[in-house]
Design a protein around this motif. Structure first.
Motif, PDB file in Angstrom:
ATOM      1  N   VAL A  94     -38.963 -41.074   3.389  1.00 26.06           N
ATOM      2  CA  VAL A  94     -39.823 -39.923   3.683  1.00 26.06           C
ATOM      3  C   VAL A  94     -40.757 -39.713   2.498  1.00 26.06           C
ATOM      4  CG1 VAL A  94     -38.157 -38.756   5.188  1.00 26.06           C
ATOM      5  CG2 VAL A  94     -38.139 -38.268   2.763  1.00 26.06           C
ATOM      6  N   TYR A  95     -42.003 -39.370   2.797  1.00 31.18           N
ATOM      7  CA  TYR A  95     -42.920 -39.148   1.671  1.00 31.18           C
ATOM      8  C   TYR A  95     -43.720 -37.868   1.846  1.00 31.18           C
ATOM      9  CZ  TYR A  95     -46.441 -41.641   4.583  1.00 31.18           C
ATOM     10  OH  TYR A  95     -47.270 -42.084   5.595  1.00 31.18           O
ATOM     11  N   ASP A  96     -44.092 -37.299   0.731  1.00 29.19           N
ATOM     12  CA  ASP A  96     -44.907 -36.086   0.675  1.00 29.19           C
ATOM     13  C   ASP A  96     -45.945 -36.353  -0.415  1.00 29.19           C
ATOM     14  OD1 ASP A  96     -45.917 -33.577   0.919  1.00 29.19           O
ATOM     15  OD2 ASP A  96     -44.238 -32.559  -0.074  1.00 29.19           O
ATOM     16  N   LEU A  97     -47.168 -36.663   0.027  1.00 29.19           N
ATOM     17  CA  LEU A  97     -48.211 -37.117  -0.893  1.00 29.19           C
ATOM     18  C   LEU A  97     -49.283 -36.043  -1.028  1.00 29.19           C
ATOM     19  CD1 LEU A  97     -48.558 -40.688   0.657  1.00 29.19           C
ATOM     20  CD2 LEU A  97     -47.055 -39.987  -1.219  1.00 29.19           C
ATOM     21  N   SER A  98     -49.717 -35.792  -2.259  1.00 24.80           N
ATOM     22  CA  SER A  98     -50.724 -34.768  -2.494  1.00 24.80           C
ATOM     23  C   SER A  98     -52.093 -35.268  -2.037  1.00 24.80           C
ATOM     24  CB  SER A  98     -50.785 -34.437  -3.991  1.00 24.80           C
ATOM     25  OG  SER A  98     -51.931 -33.670  -4.263  1.00 24.80           O
ATOM     26  N   GLN A  99     -52.890 -34.324  -1.524  1.00 23.12           N
ATOM     27  CA  GLN A  99     -54.270 -34.671  -1.119  1.00 23.12           C
ATOM     28  C   GLN A  99     -55.225 -34.648  -2.318  1.00 23.12           C
ATOM     29  OE1 GLN A  99     -55.269 -35.872   1.823  1.00 23.12           O
ATOM     30  NE2 GLN A  99     -53.056 -35.884   2.176  1.00 23.12           N
ATOM     31  N   GLU A 100     -54.728 -34.165  -3.444  1.00 15.70           N
ATOM     32  CA  GLU A 100     -55.596 -34.101  -4.634  1.00 15.70           C
ATOM     33  C   GLU A 100     -55.920 -35.496  -5.150  1.00 15.70           C
ATOM     34  OE1 GLU A 100     -52.933 -30.469  -6.299  1.00 15.70           O
ATOM     35  OE2 GLU A 100     -54.122 -31.578  -7.788  1.00 15.70           O
ATOM     36  N   ARG A 101     -56.927 -35.555  -5.984  1.00 17.55           N
ATOM     37  CA  ARG A 101     -57.302 -36.814  -6.703  1.00 17.55           C
ATOM     38  C   ARG A 101     -57.255 -37.990  -5.746  1.00 17.55           C
ATOM     39  NH1 ARG A 101     -53.349 -35.908 -11.341  1.00 17.55           N
ATOM     40  NH2 ARG A 101     -52.743 -38.059 -10.975  1.00 17.55           N
ATOM     41  N   ASN A 102     -58.131 -37.956  -4.713  1.00 13.94           N
ATOM     42  CA  ASN A 102     -58.277 -39.092  -3.811  1.00 13.94           C
ATOM     43  C   ASN A 102     -56.963 -39.397  -3.073  1.00 13.94           C
ATOM     44  OD1 ASN A 102     -59.518 -41.074  -2.445  1.00 13.94           O
ATOM     45  ND2 ASN A 102     -59.804 -42.471  -4.179  1.00 13.94           N
ATOM     46  N   GLY A 103     -56.284 -38.321  -2.636  1.00 12.97           N
ATOM     47  CA  GLY A 103     -54.996 -38.453  -1.950  1.00 12.97           C
ATOM     48  C   GLY A 103     -55.090 -39.243  -0.658  1.00 12.97           C
ATOM     49  N   ALA A 104     -56.237 -39.188   0.018  1.00 14.16           N
ATOM     50  CA  ALA A 104     -56.376 -39.896   1.303  1.00 14.16           C
ATOM     51  C   ALA A 104     -56.151 -41.390   1.112  1.00 14.16           C
ATOM     52  CB  ALA A 104     -57.744 -39.620   1.905  1.00 14.16           C
ATOM     53  N   LYS A 105     -56.639 -41.915  -0.010  1.00 14.95           N
ATOM     54  CA  LYS A 105     -56.452 -43.349  -0.298  1.00 14.95           C
ATOM     55  C   LYS A 105     -54.956 -43.664  -0.490  1.00 14.95           C
ATOM     56  CE  LYS A 105     -57.065 -46.714  -3.937  1.00 14.95           C
ATOM     57  NZ  LYS A 105     -57.058 -46.713  -5.414  1.00 14.95           N
ATOM     58  N   THR A 106     -54.285 -42.827  -1.244  1.00 17.29           N
ATOM     59  CA  THR A 106     -52.839 -43.010  -1.446  1.00 17.29           C
ATOM     60  C   THR A 106     -52.128 -42.982  -0.100  1.00 17.29           C
ATOM     61  OG1 THR A 106     -52.955 -41.926  -3.597  1.00 17.29           O
ATOM     62  CG2 THR A 106     -50.797 -42.002  -2.541  1.00 17.29           C
ATOM     63  N   GLN A 107     -52.515 -42.013   0.730  1.00 21.72           N
ATOM     64  CA  GLN A 107     -51.893 -41.859   2.056  1.00 21.72           C
ATOM     65  C   GLN A 107     -52.054 -43.140   2.877  1.00 21.72           C
ATOM     66  OE1 GLN A 107     -51.101 -38.312   3.109  1.00 21.72           O
ATOM     67  NE2 GLN A 107     -49.923 -39.228   4.770  1.00 21.72           N
ATOM     68  N   ARG A 108     -53.288 -43.662   2.887  1.00 18.57           N
ATOM     69  CA  ARG A 108     -53.564 -44.875   3.686  1.00 18.57           C
ATOM     70  C   ARG A 108     -52.712 -46.035   3.201  1.00 18.57           C
ATOM     71  NH1 ARG A 108     -58.751 -43.413   3.350  1.00 18.57           N
ATOM     72  NH2 ARG A 108     -59.157 -44.852   1.612  1.00 18.57           N
ATOM     73  N   TRP A 109     -52.680 -46.235   1.863  1.00 20.18           N
ATOM     74  CA  TRP A 109     -51.962 -47.390   1.304  1.00 20.18           C
ATOM     75  C   TRP A 109     -50.449 -47.252   1.484  1.00 20.18           C
ATOM     76  CZ3 TRP A 109     -53.327 -52.103   0.442  1.00 20.18           C
ATOM     77  CH2 TRP A 109     -54.685 -52.385   0.267  1.00 20.18           C
ATOM     78  N   VAL A 110     -49.918 -46.080   1.223  1.00 18.51           N
ATOM     79  CA  VAL A 110     -48.466 -45.890   1.358  1.00 18.51           C
ATOM     80  C   VAL A 110     -48.068 -46.118   2.816  1.00 18.51           C
ATOM     81  CG1 VAL A 110     -46.634 -44.148   1.294  1.00 18.51           C
ATOM     82  CG2 VAL A 110     -48.196 -44.388  -0.652  1.00 18.51           C
ATOM     83  N   PHE A 111     -48.898 -45.608   3.731  1.00 17.24           N
ATOM     84  CA  PHE A 111     -48.597 -45.784   5.164  1.00 17.24           C
ATOM     85  C   PHE A 111     -48.586 -47.271   5.527  1.00 17.24           C
ATOM     86  CE2 PHE A 111     -48.322 -44.427   9.503  1.00 17.24           C
ATOM     87  CZ  PHE A 111     -48.977 -45.401  10.232  1.00 17.24           C
ATOM     88  N   LYS A 112     -49.630 -47.978   5.119  1.00 18.57           N
ATOM     89  CA  LYS A 112     -49.751 -49.412   5.464  1.00 18.57           C
ATOM     90  C   LYS A 112     -48.594 -50.230   4.883  1.00 18.57           C
ATOM     91  CE  LYS A 112     -54.767 -49.746   6.088  1.00 18.57           C
ATOM     92  NZ  LYS A 112     -56.057 -50.063   5.435  1.00 18.57           N
ATOM     93  N   ILE A 113     -48.239 -49.939   3.656  1.00 17.28           N
ATOM     94  CA  ILE A 113     -47.154 -50.695   3.012  1.00 17.28           C
ATOM     95  C   ILE A 113     -45.833 -50.423   3.730  1.00 17.28           C
ATOM     96  CG2 ILE A 113     -45.800 -50.910   0.883  1.00 17.28           C
ATOM     97  CD1 ILE A 113     -48.471 -50.263  -0.631  1.00 17.28           C
ATOM     98  N   CYS A 114     -45.581 -49.147   4.016  1.00 20.88           N
ATOM     99  CA  CYS A 114     -44.307 -48.814   4.697  1.00 20.88           C
ATOM    100  C   CYS A 114     -44.233 -49.473   6.071  1.00 20.88           C
ATOM    101  CB  CYS A 114     -44.181 -47.305   4.838  1.00 20.88           C
ATOM    102  SG  CYS A 114     -43.870 -46.445   3.276  1.00 20.88           S
ATOM    103  N   LYS A 115     -45.397 -49.511   6.755  1.00 19.68           N
ATOM    104  CA  LYS A 115     -45.435 -50.123   8.094  1.00 19.68           C
ATOM    105  C   LYS A 115     -45.062 -51.607   8.070  1.00 19.68           C
ATOM    106  CE  LYS A 115     -47.181 -49.321  11.835  1.00 19.68           C
ATOM    107  NZ  LYS A 115     -46.497 -49.144  13.125  1.00 19.68           N
ATOM    108  N   LYS A 116     -45.303 -52.248   6.944  1.00 20.20           N
ATOM    109  CA  LYS A 116     -44.978 -53.681   6.853  1.00 20.20           C
ATOM    110  C   LYS A 116     -43.468 -53.896   6.870  1.00 20.20           C
ATOM    111  CE  LYS A 116     -46.849 -55.929   3.410  1.00 20.20           C
ATOM    112  NZ  LYS A 116     -47.481 -56.198   2.081  1.00 20.20           N
ATOM    113  N   TYR A 117     -42.727 -52.900   6.386  1.00 11.89           N
ATOM    114  CA  TYR A 117     -41.290 -53.109   6.197  1.00 11.89           C
ATOM    115  C   TYR A 117     -40.436 -52.311   7.185  1.00 11.89           C
ATOM    116  CZ  TYR A 117     -42.446 -55.126   1.611  1.00 11.89           C
ATOM    117  OH  TYR A 117     -42.953 -55.909   0.598  1.00 11.89           O
ATOM    118  N   LEU A 118     -40.979 -51.160   7.638  1.00  5.65           N
ATOM    119  CA  LEU A 118     -40.146 -50.223   8.390  1.00  5.65           C
ATOM    120  C   LEU A 118     -40.841 -49.728   9.658  1.00  5.65           C
ATOM    121  CD1 LEU A 118     -39.076 -48.086   5.269  1.00  5.65           C
ATOM    122  CD2 LEU A 118     -37.596 -49.691   6.514  1.00  5.65           C
ATOM    123  N   THR A 119     -40.077 -49.029  10.503  1.00  7.55           N
ATOM    124  CA  THR A 119     -40.622 -48.438  11.732  1.00  7.55           C
ATOM    125  C   THR A 119     -41.068 -47.004  11.464  1.00  7.55           C
ATOM    126  OG1 THR A 119     -39.098 -49.760  13.042  1.00  7.55           O
ATOM    127  CG2 THR A 119     -40.060 -47.833  14.130  1.00  7.55           C
TER     128      THR A 119
END
Lengths: 93, 93
Positions: free
Chosen positions: A6-31
């Motif tokens: 489970v993740y809780d990522l801040s929207q500050e300091r270009n948070g959208a980019k972090t969100q996109r990358w964390v989502f994509k990486i997790c999708k590679k390994y998990l459902t």
């Protein structure tokens, strides 16, 4: 082992980019089962690889990822209240 | 049994009210560890009571609550990447 991430990522300091990358990486390994929730069966080396890929994107002062590890999926039961969103949300990004 | 509860609630149709109530009810039974993640030890009757309290607030067409149940907390290991927010976020509402 069976993993719930489970993740809780801040929207500050270009948070959208972090969100996109964390989502994509997790999708590679998990459902993807809910907005910021992933689960699945991983070996120890797969888990280490997942964590290594995530590490550069997580800002220690802003973000939080929790990884629950269960030695055996059979010890884990799951219930829903409301929608079962397993992979309905996978086109978020 | 050890419970991990995660929720993803829609902001539509007065979603803020649902968010407030679901948060408050979960806080009565479990520890708040991340924005929409709670965990803790519950008996079967406590879990039934929690679900019964949540039920009226969850909109089946909009909201999703997942309850992971583990017979024994010792079978569950936990890791963090970034912040450990256990109860840092409990003043959200």
């Amino acid at each position: 082992m069976y993993v719930i991430l489970v993740y809780d990522l801040s929207q500050e300091r270009n948070g959208a980019k972090t969100q996109r990358w964390v989502f994509k990486i997790c999708k590679k390994y998990l459902t993807h089962v809910q907005f910021s929730v992933f689960e699945g069966e991983l070996s120890q080396s797969q888990l280490e690889a997942l964590k290594a890929e995530l590490r550069p994107f997580v800002r220690d002062d802003l973000d939080s990822i929790i990884i629950f590890k269960n030695q055996n999926k059979n010890w884990l039961k799951k219930e829903y209240i409301g929608q079962d969103r397993e992979d309905l949300t996978s086109n978020i990004f």
